[in-house]
Design a protein around this motif. Sequence first.
Motif, mmCIF file in Angstrom:
data_model
loop_
_atom_site.group_PDB
_atom_site.id
_atom_site.type_symbol
_atom_site.label_atom_id
_atom_site.label_comp_id
_atom_site.label_asym_id
_atom_site.label_seq_id
_atom_site.Cartn_x
_atom_site.Cartn_y
_atom_site.Cartn_z
ATOM 1 N N THR A 193 0.838 -1.208 0.000
ATOM 2 C CA THR A 193 0.000 0.000 0.000
ATOM 3 C C THR A 193 0.871 1.257 0.000
ATOM 4 O O THR A 193 0.666 2.183 -0.795
ATOM 5 C CB THR A 193 -0.903 0.016 1.245
ATOM 6 N N ALA A 194 1.860 1.245 0.896
ATOM 7 C CA ALA A 194 2.716 2.423 1.002
ATOM 8 C C ALA A 194 3.482 2.656 -0.296
ATOM 9 O O ALA A 194 3.622 3.791 -0.753
ATOM 10 C CB ALA A 194 3.681 2.247 2.172
ATOM 11 N N GLN A 195 3.975 1.588 -0.920
ATOM 12 C CA GLN A 195 4.744 1.742 -2.148
ATOM 13 C C GLN A 195 3.857 2.164 -3.303
ATOM 14 O O GLN A 195 4.266 2.926 -4.171
ATOM 15 C CB GLN A 195 5.475 0.439 -2.469
ATOM 16 N N TRP A 196 2.638 1.637 -3.277
ATOM 17 C CA TRP A 196 1.725 1.978 -4.364
ATOM 18 C C TRP A 196 1.379 3.462 -4.316
ATOM 19 O O TRP A 196 1.224 4.124 -5.340
ATOM 20 C CB TRP A 196 0.463 1.131 -4.248
ATOM 21 N N LEU A 197 1.246 4.004 -3.087
ATOM 22 C CA LEU A 197 0.917 5.418 -2.925
ATOM 23 C C LEU A 197 2.158 6.295 -2.856
ATOM 24 O O LEU A 197 2.055 7.488 -2.616
ATOM 25 C CB LEU A 197 0.091 5.610 -1.647
ATOM 26 N N ASN A 198 3.346 5.686 -3.031
ATOM 27 C CA ASN A 198 4.615 6.420 -2.941
ATOM 28 C C ASN A 198 4.767 7.166 -1.621
ATOM 29 O O ASN A 198 5.162 8.322 -1.581
ATOM 30 C CB ASN A 198 4.751 7.428 -4.090
ATOM 31 N N LEU A 199 4.404 6.520 -0.534
ATOM 32 C CA LEU A 199 4.544 7.167 0.764
ATOM 33 C C LEU A 199 6.005 7.096 1.212
ATOM 34 O O LEU A 199 6.799 6.330 0.677
ATOM 35 C CB LEU A 199 3.660 6.474 1.807
ATOM 36 N N SER A 200 6.330 7.891 2.219
ATOM 37 C CA SER A 200 7.706 7.889 2.694
ATOM 38 C C SER A 200 7.928 6.768 3.704
ATOM 39 O O SER A 200 9.044 6.346 3.942
ATOM 40 C CB SER A 200 8.043 9.220 3.347
ATOM 41 N N ASP A 201 6.854 6.292 4.299
ATOM 42 C CA ASP A 201 6.990 5.238 5.302
ATOM 43 C C ASP A 201 5.705 4.403 5.276
ATOM 44 O O ASP A 201 4.626 4.915 5.004
ATOM 45 C CB ASP A 201 7.179 5.873 6.686
ATOM 46 N N TYR A 202 5.851 3.107 5.578
ATOM 47 C CA TYR A 202 4.630 2.284 5.582
ATOM 48 C C TYR A 202 3.968 2.266 6.946
ATOM 49 O O TYR A 202 2.847 1.808 7.090
ATOM 50 C CB TYR A 202 4.933 0.862 5.109
ATOM 51 N N ARG A 203 4.646 2.752 7.972
ATOM 52 C CA ARG A 203 4.105 2.608 9.326
ATOM 53 C C ARG A 203 2.770 3.321 9.535
ATOM 54 O O ARG A 203 1.883 2.772 10.196
ATOM 55 C CB ARG A 203 5.146 3.056 10.340
#
Lengths: 73, 365, 404
Positions: B292-302
């Motif tokens: 999810t985090a990578q798909w949304l290009n977030l800086s962190d998955y936490r």
Amino acid sequence: MRWGTFLGTTVIVALIILYEWPKMKQNPKKDKMAFFSLLLMGLVLSMFNIQQMSGPTAWIVTFFKPFGEFMEK
Amino acid sequence: MEKGKISSLQMAIMLYPTIVATAILGAPSITAKYALNDLWLSPILAALIGYATVYIAYKLHKLYPKQTVIQFSEQIIGRIPGKILGFLYLFFYIPITGEILRGYGDFIADSFMVNTPIIVIMASMVILCALIVRGGIEVLGRAAELFLPVFIFPICILIILLSADLDFKNIFPILGDGIMPPLKGAIIPGGWFSEFFLIIFLLPFLADMKKGMKYGMVTVFAVMMTLVVVNLIVLFVLGSTTSSKVYPLMNVSRYVSFGEFFEHLESAVMAIWVVGAFVKISVFYYAAALSTAQWLNLSDYRPVVWPIGILIVEFSFWSFPSSMEVSRYDIIAFPFHGILMQTIIPLLLLVIAFVRKRNKGTNTR
Amino acid sequence: MEKVKRRHFRKSVLLFLGICGTIPLVSGCWDRVEINDLAIVTAAAIEKKEDNQIELSIQVFIPKSLSSGGGQGGPGGGGGVPTTLVRSEKGSNISDALSKLQSKIPRKIFWGQCKVFVFGEKVAKEGIKEHLDFLLRHPQPRERAYVYVSKGKAKPILESLPPLETYSGEVMRELTDLHIGMRVTLQNLDEMLTGKSHAAALPLIDILPPGKGEKKLQGIPYIVGAAVLNKDKMTGTMTEKETRGILWLRDEIESYTVTLKPKGEKGEISLNPVSAQVKLVPQIQNKKWKLLVKVNTEGSVIQNGTNMILSSPKALKDAERSYQKEIEKRIEMAFLRTQNKKADIIGLGRDFYRKYPKQFNKIENHWNEIFEEIEVEIDVVAHIRRQGYIDKPAGLPEKEVKDK
């Protein structure tokens, strides 16, 4: 609409925000957006009677129907 | 995003319970429905899918080290199709985690905690898993290492204590109706074996990447052997009634009677199951949060871990009015969905990536 | 400074809420059960009543009886306090009757220790399928529990107060563990019914009437033979002797006595214990279904009423030959009897399926007809291994001993 589940989820969502917010203050705006929109999704879903609702799993079952029929033979 | 490192042995230790935990409990009877007394052959056939999946995942990893499937699919098939594919993966891992969670809850509620609301059983598990996923991959790896003895020891004890009750003749006739029944029975464990694609989420964080392939294959072999042994034990004890049981391993463990005082070993199965389900849900949860985090290009998955936890619980109920519906889903949809998403699509990605690389190579030359 | 303090405060509030939230969970959720809230069922009986109802009787263990009776007077001293009580209730099926029973017992009924299930004769004749479903579906009853059919009513069997054991369920279990009659667990029964032969046999029990001077209820249940089930319905019974024959065919012989009469001799020789390995070899020759029974048996002499001295090789050979003939006769008898009953309670169907799966699948629907016509060939190897503490027949003058 089921008030009990909805209220329960609201409390949990509130707790999560309370727990997570201080830690992610420095994170970019995008992270916060994602965080809140996912929580909102959860909250919206809790308003429905999802056990009886057709959802992704039901769609997948329909999608794989030919194979499913093969297995049920 | 994820700064932790694990060893490839830890990866193997994480994956083993991830596949075995749910497979030893329900799969023998589902397999027996199709394969009858050849059910022990099915995991051997199904393991081929496991070997193939590990091979494909490792090759993809070799081409795009440091990246997971969500990231490199954008590079292989372009930005928009890659995003769509990434969404399909999200749509696979989050509901599947929910479905596993529901399986866990149903089993506990069915056999031990009949009066406890299933949501309590499941929510407590999700809270635990969310904490460990937030801790990162190192914590996850350590936890799996810590719990491995709790997972393997009861299985061994069970097999030793049952040795007096085994009726080896139940294995005959071997292939009485030809190869088709065990082949059809192999489709269901095949779904489980396709879950080995999870190593694509773990490989980028290996400290010793070269051993990744080797340990992946070893894990597939270990899982296969475990399933064969468990299926045989179930067959030797339950015989023709195997297919009628929902949790055959449970019935088998209740059958233990060693010297008239060592009885009622179902708590051992409970231990296997709770520990195994804990590792399994955590690994899937981790994959879901990371993608999810990578798909949304977030800086962190936490930050997305807790919100996804809520979604997982909701997906565990969505369209599953009863536990019968869950096990039906396990038969008619999950094996195909799992193999499609985790073996066939990665294979296509690999082929496209190879073709692209070669074209690039000839262009520059 | 201020910020840190606030965060600290927020953290402690969360921690507090978290601990409060988990406290109700750690005490064992909603399923916490104390052992003194349980009514432990030791045996259960199911019987047919009029207008399509069944009667469920359960034998419940009274924990109090152990602490008060066992302490001073010694176990069971002078009859003392009964250790179990029997309650029964009618209902349309087991679970219905059970829910009514629960209202008569102040503790929660617990099946986990129930090791004996008795079906009344009438219920067995009408089919035990639906009752079996409850016992296999419910998470508490054990697959290892023994199943019986009672001759006549089942409830008196639970009600009897045997003098030797603490309760009648225990008597049945001990008797079965001696391997005298058939020994069928819930799992075995399920396997026999779902397997290829669609027939089963269950031990048949009756009450041995109390001896003179004993109290009215002090009869003990004992095994009188076997009930034959075709599909899930009881179709006939077998006597004790026939049941023994079945045990031979199923290779379940243990601690068994064989009495034989050597040819041309007056008395009889008894062997005990007798051990045997029995192998059933299914054969299909020229479309004819045959069964070869291979028996390898050994015994030690326990009583010798003849004039033979068994240490002489010739006498031993004679005795062994008649031993072999005796076993052959028994097995053949038993096999013919089962064929007469038209139910494959030996599990031959399974053996044939294992060896000839393709041929068996073709005839599976009329297996019973084929079973009736199977020819049997018996091949017995019998040996006498030991002769006990004396080698000449007791109380016989030297002159009359035959030692040739």
